[in-house]
Design a protein around this motif. Structure first.
Motif, PDB file in Angstrom:
ATOM      1  N   GLY A 429     -12.527   9.996 -11.894  1.00  0.00           N
ATOM      2  CA  GLY A 429     -13.856   9.689 -11.367  1.00  0.00           C
ATOM      3  C   GLY A 429     -13.859   8.846 -10.109  1.00  0.00           C
ATOM      4  N   ARG A 430     -12.683   8.556  -9.558  1.00  0.00           N
ATOM      5  CA  ARG A 430     -12.583   7.730  -8.351  1.00  0.00           C
ATOM      6  C   ARG A 430     -12.017   8.567  -7.203  1.00  0.00           C
ATOM      7  NH1 ARG A 430     -16.157   4.177  -9.765  1.00  0.00           N
ATOM      8  NH2 ARG A 430     -15.537   2.842 -11.525  1.00  0.00           N
ATOM      9  N   THR A 431     -12.555   8.361  -6.025  1.00  0.00           N
ATOM     10  CA  THR A 431     -12.088   9.071  -4.841  1.00  0.00           C
ATOM     11  C   THR A 431     -10.984   8.268  -4.165  1.00  0.00           C
ATOM     12  OG1 THR A 431     -14.282  10.040  -4.495  1.00  0.00           O
ATOM     13  CG2 THR A 431     -12.766  10.076  -2.627  1.00  0.00           C
ATOM     14  N   LEU A 432      -9.857   8.939  -3.931  1.00  0.00           N
ATOM     15  CA  LEU A 432      -8.745   8.310  -3.217  1.00  0.00           C
ATOM     16  C   LEU A 432      -8.618   8.954  -1.846  1.00  0.00           C
ATOM     17  CD1 LEU A 432      -7.994   8.043  -6.406  1.00  0.00           C
ATOM     18  CD2 LEU A 432      -5.740   7.402  -5.520  1.00  0.00           C
ATOM     19  N   VAL A 433      -8.428   8.129  -0.826  1.00  0.00           N
ATOM     20  CA  VAL A 433      -8.401   8.621   0.555  1.00  0.00           C
ATOM     21  C   VAL A 433      -7.170   8.064   1.273  1.00  0.00           C
ATOM     22  CG1 VAL A 433     -10.904   8.832   0.711  1.00  0.00           C
ATOM     23  CG2 VAL A 433      -9.799   6.678   1.340  1.00  0.00           C
ATOM     24  N   PRO A 434      -6.710   8.736   2.347  1.00  0.00           N
ATOM     25  CA  PRO A 434      -5.602   8.192   3.141  1.00  0.00           C
ATOM     26  C   PRO A 434      -5.944   6.806   3.665  1.00  0.00           C
ATOM     27  CG  PRO A 434      -5.989  10.484   3.691  1.00  0.00           C
ATOM     28  CD  PRO A 434      -7.122  10.066   2.807  1.00  0.00           C
ATOM     29  N   MET A 435      -5.053   5.842   3.412  1.00  0.00           N
ATOM     30  CA  MET A 435      -5.388   4.432   3.633  1.00  0.00           C
ATOM     31  C   MET A 435      -5.571   4.091   5.109  1.00  0.00           C
ATOM     32  SD  MET A 435      -1.839   2.324   3.213  1.00  0.00           S
ATOM     33  CE  MET A 435      -0.467   2.628   4.320  1.00  0.00           C
ATOM     34  N   ARG A 436      -4.652   4.559   5.968  1.00  0.00           N
ATOM     35  CA  ARG A 436      -4.645   4.045   7.335  1.00  0.00           C
ATOM     36  C   ARG A 436      -5.935   4.388   8.077  1.00  0.00           C
ATOM     37  NH1 ARG A 436      -0.847   1.506   9.964  1.00  0.00           N
ATOM     38  NH2 ARG A 436       0.684   2.009   8.351  1.00  0.00           N
ATOM     39  N   ALA A 437      -6.406   5.640   7.911  1.00  0.00           N
ATOM     40  CA  ALA A 437      -7.625   6.040   8.609  1.00  0.00           C
ATOM     41  C   ALA A 437      -8.812   5.191   8.163  1.00  0.00           C
ATOM     42  CB  ALA A 437      -7.907   7.515   8.365  1.00  0.00           C
ATOM     43  N   ILE A 438      -8.904   4.918   6.852  1.00  0.00           N
ATOM     44  CA  ILE A 438     -10.018   4.116   6.336  1.00  0.00           C
ATOM     45  C   ILE A 438      -9.901   2.670   6.809  1.00  0.00           C
ATOM     46  CG2 ILE A 438     -11.042   3.143   4.239  1.00  0.00           C
ATOM     47  CD1 ILE A 438     -11.809   6.008   4.690  1.00  0.00           C
ATOM     48  N   PHE A 439      -8.713   2.091   6.680  1.00  0.00           N
ATOM     49  CA  PHE A 439      -8.537   0.702   7.101  1.00  0.00           C
ATOM     50  C   PHE A 439      -8.857   0.528   8.588  1.00  0.00           C
ATOM     51  CE2 PHE A 439      -5.213  -0.202   3.577  1.00  0.00           C
ATOM     52  CZ  PHE A 439      -6.256  -0.507   2.698  1.00  0.00           C
ATOM     53  N   ASN A 440      -8.333   1.427   9.396  1.00  0.00           N
ATOM     54  CA  ASN A 440      -8.587   1.315  10.838  1.00  0.00           C
ATOM     55  C   ASN A 440     -10.067   1.438  11.158  1.00  0.00           C
ATOM     56  OD1 ASN A 440      -5.861   1.001  11.305  1.00  0.00           O
ATOM     57  ND2 ASN A 440      -5.507   3.140  11.850  1.00  0.00           N
ATOM     58  N   LYS A 441     -10.752   2.370  10.488  1.00  0.00           N
ATOM     59  CA  LYS A 441     -12.176   2.566  10.768  1.00  0.00           C
ATOM     60  C   LYS A 441     -12.992   1.359  10.325  1.00  0.00           C
ATOM     61  CE  LYS A 441     -15.518   5.170  12.298  1.00  0.00           C
ATOM     62  NZ  LYS A 441     -15.601   5.557  13.716  1.00  0.00           N
ATOM     63  N   LEU A 442     -12.548   0.692   9.267  1.00  0.00           N
ATOM     64  CA  LEU A 442     -13.253  -0.499   8.785  1.00  0.00           C
ATOM     65  C   LEU A 442     -12.818  -1.765   9.519  1.00  0.00           C
ATOM     66  CD1 LEU A 442     -13.313   0.199   4.937  1.00  0.00           C
ATOM     67  CD2 LEU A 442     -15.209   0.396   6.557  1.00  0.00           C
ATOM     68  N   GLY A 443     -11.971  -1.607  10.523  1.00  0.00           N
ATOM     69  CA  GLY A 443     -11.591  -2.739  11.359  1.00  0.00           C
ATOM     70  C   GLY A 443     -10.490  -3.597  10.796  1.00  0.00           C
TER      71      GLY A 443
END
Length: 526
Positions: A429-443
């Motif tokens: 029930g949890r969405t897992l995403v590639p970390m680097r793209a998310i971290f970079n986009k969130l600053g």
């Protein structure tokens, strides 16, 4: 005695029935007209409306407007029948051909035929032009597929054709699919029509949107409910399958057929230029019309080409059980006009016009057609109308369509749809995403420690530490338990989206219909 009488009567009735059927079949098969072309091909009509020899000659000439090469010599006959197709009344034509194998080489035998039906309804060259082009597309593509691949359609997934068209990974495509639009043979024939078909099958209609029809007092309700009024209009339905990108988006499949057939060099078929036109599509406004429903939705799109020779048609459809339903054109524009369409409703001081709007997901696509009949498509825009005032949307690109990934986990951050090299997944029930793209986009700045397989993300707001395979994380020095552990998939580190986003000060809203996580970054780096 009574049994024998009853038996004799039953036999007599059966004989009479067979005689009646035989008479009917003989009548149906009576030749109304015929024409033998210079190459020996026979055009035979059993339909009274196609008895004129000159008309049959014109049908042959229409056939020659379709790109062709040496394969045309194997087509011996075109037959026109007055009745509908006995196998499927929805289809106006069929192609028949047989294969043989000699010394391990598979080839198409001579004596192939095309049958055209409903000759008493389709009484003009134009009415048969598409079916003729499509059926000849079967002839053309199968001939060169066999010659190029030396394998039958049943082995298509391992073919160079499948590689060029990008079909290998699509779960619904088959050579024996129950649904016509997912047959690989049909996809190939439709591609042929787009790339090499007669100009007569590529005519456009110009469609006004609901606001323009209101202004002209020209709104006809039946137009929006009767799909047959624009079925196979080229700028509305350039191919049967709306859920696949057009052949005009794909230079590789064009090159495949050109190299296999040499058709461009032998028959004055225009050489297509790539890339063709591509457009970006979105909903830019949602308005309430006189306080009534449905609301008014303003679609806008941009395009790459500055040429005035392009036209654009916005088309809406829905999907039910992998089939396309409820298709209609929203609006056609030209390059120098505003790329804008009104959908849903429109009103003035006198009138209120409305259109049926999906209660769930509707799909929208823009077809860009050039004056030389080249045509390409935008990404699909899927719109969830369950929230009528703020409909969520996602864009579905060609790569996802070719894999059958219409509704799969996706992420938007501050309204921008993210693109990942590895597809997000849902686990427990949890969405897992590639970390680097998310971290970079969130600053956030990211540190990776290979020895311990630990990820650390840092912003001015928070420090977050996670370890691959561990359901324990650290947020600002405090231990937090995760529902699902980070993991490595295809060489990329996937992390729990909601936990990471909220730990870094963002808010997450999940839309289960579109499977999209909408993230608002409330703690942007200062």
């Amino acid at each position: 005695m009574k049994k024998r009488v009853r038996l004799n009567i039953a036999i007599l009735l059966a004989i009479c029935t067979l005689m009646f059927i035989s008479v009917e079949m003989a009548f149906a098969q009576k030749i109304a007209g015929s024409y033998t072309a210079p190459d020996g091909m026979q055009i035979i009509s059993y339909s009274p409306s196609w008895s004129d020899v000159e008309k049959l000659k014109n049908l042959y000439n229409e056939l020659l407007l379709n790109g062709h090469g040496e394969e045309i010599n194997l087509l011996s006959r075109i037959a026109i029948y007055p009745e509908e197709n006995p196998d499927n009344g929805d289809f106006v034509g069929t192609w028949h051909g047989e294969t043989d194998t000699v010394n391990g080489k598979v080839y198409l035998k001579s004596g192939c035929t095309i049958e055209l039906f409903n000759g008493e309804t389709n009484t003009t060259i134009e009415s048969f032009a598409f079916s003729l082009a499509h059926e000849y597309g079967h002839h053309f593509t199968y001939y060169y597929y066999l010659k190029n691949e030396n394998k039958l359609w049943e082995d298509w997934r391992s073919s160079k054709f499948a590689e060029a068209r990008g079909l290998k990974d699509h779960p619904l495509i088959s050579d024996q699919s129950a649904q016509h639009m997912w047959l690989v043979q049909e996809i190939a024939a439709e591609d042929y029509v787009q790339l090499f078909g007669s100009p007569n099958v590529k005519q456009s209609n110009y469609y006004n949107d609901i606001a323009e029809n209101l202004e002209k007092n020209a709104y006809v309700l039946d137009y929006y409910f009767d799909e047959s009024s624009y079925y196979k209009t080229y700028n509305v339905q350039p191919q049967e399958n709306f859920i696949l990108p057009l052949a005009g988006n794909n230079k590789e499949i064009y090159d495949y057929w050109v190299e296999a057939s040499n058709v461009v060099n032998t028959n004055n078929v225009p050489k297509l230029k790539f890339p063709l036109e591509f457009v970006d599509l979105k909903i830019s406004e949602v308005n309430q019309t006189k306080g009534l429903k449905p609301l008014q939705y303003i679609f806008t799109w941009s395009y790459d080409n500055t040429s005035s020779k392009y036209e654009y048609t916005l088309v809406k459809f829905e999907i039910e059980q992998d089939s396309v339903v409820n298709v209609f054109p929203v609006k056609t524009t030209r390059a120098k006009e505003k790329q804008r369409a009104v959908y849903g409703s429109a009103a003035n001081s006198k009138w209120y016009y409305w259109q049926p709007v999906p209660e769930g997901i509707g799909y929208f696509v823009v077809y860009a057609k050039a004056s030389d009949n080249r045509i390409s498509s935008s990404k699909l825009l899927a719109v969830d109308f369950s929230n009528i005032y703020h409909p969520d949307t996602i864009l579905i690109g060609d790569d996802d369509m070719l894999k059958g990934n219409l509704i799969v986990p996706r992420v938007k951050i501050d309204g921008e749809q993210m693109e990942f090299s590895v597809q997000p997944i849902v686990k427990n029930g949890r969405t897992l995403v590639p970390m680097r793209a998310i971290f970079n986009k969130l600053g956030a700045t990211v540190n990776w420690e290979e020895a311990t397989q630990t990820v650390t993300a840092h912003t001015y707001y928070a420090d977050v530490t996670l370890q691959i395979g561990s359901t324990t994380a650290q947020v600002n020095g405090k231990t937090v338990t995760l529902d699902v552990a980070p993991q490595i998939v295809d060489g990329s580190t996937l992390v729990p989206l909601r936990f990471i986003s909220e730990s870094l000060g963002a808010t997450v809203r999940w839309n289960p219909n579109l499977m999209i996580a909408n993230i608002e970054n409330n703690k942007k780096v200062q």
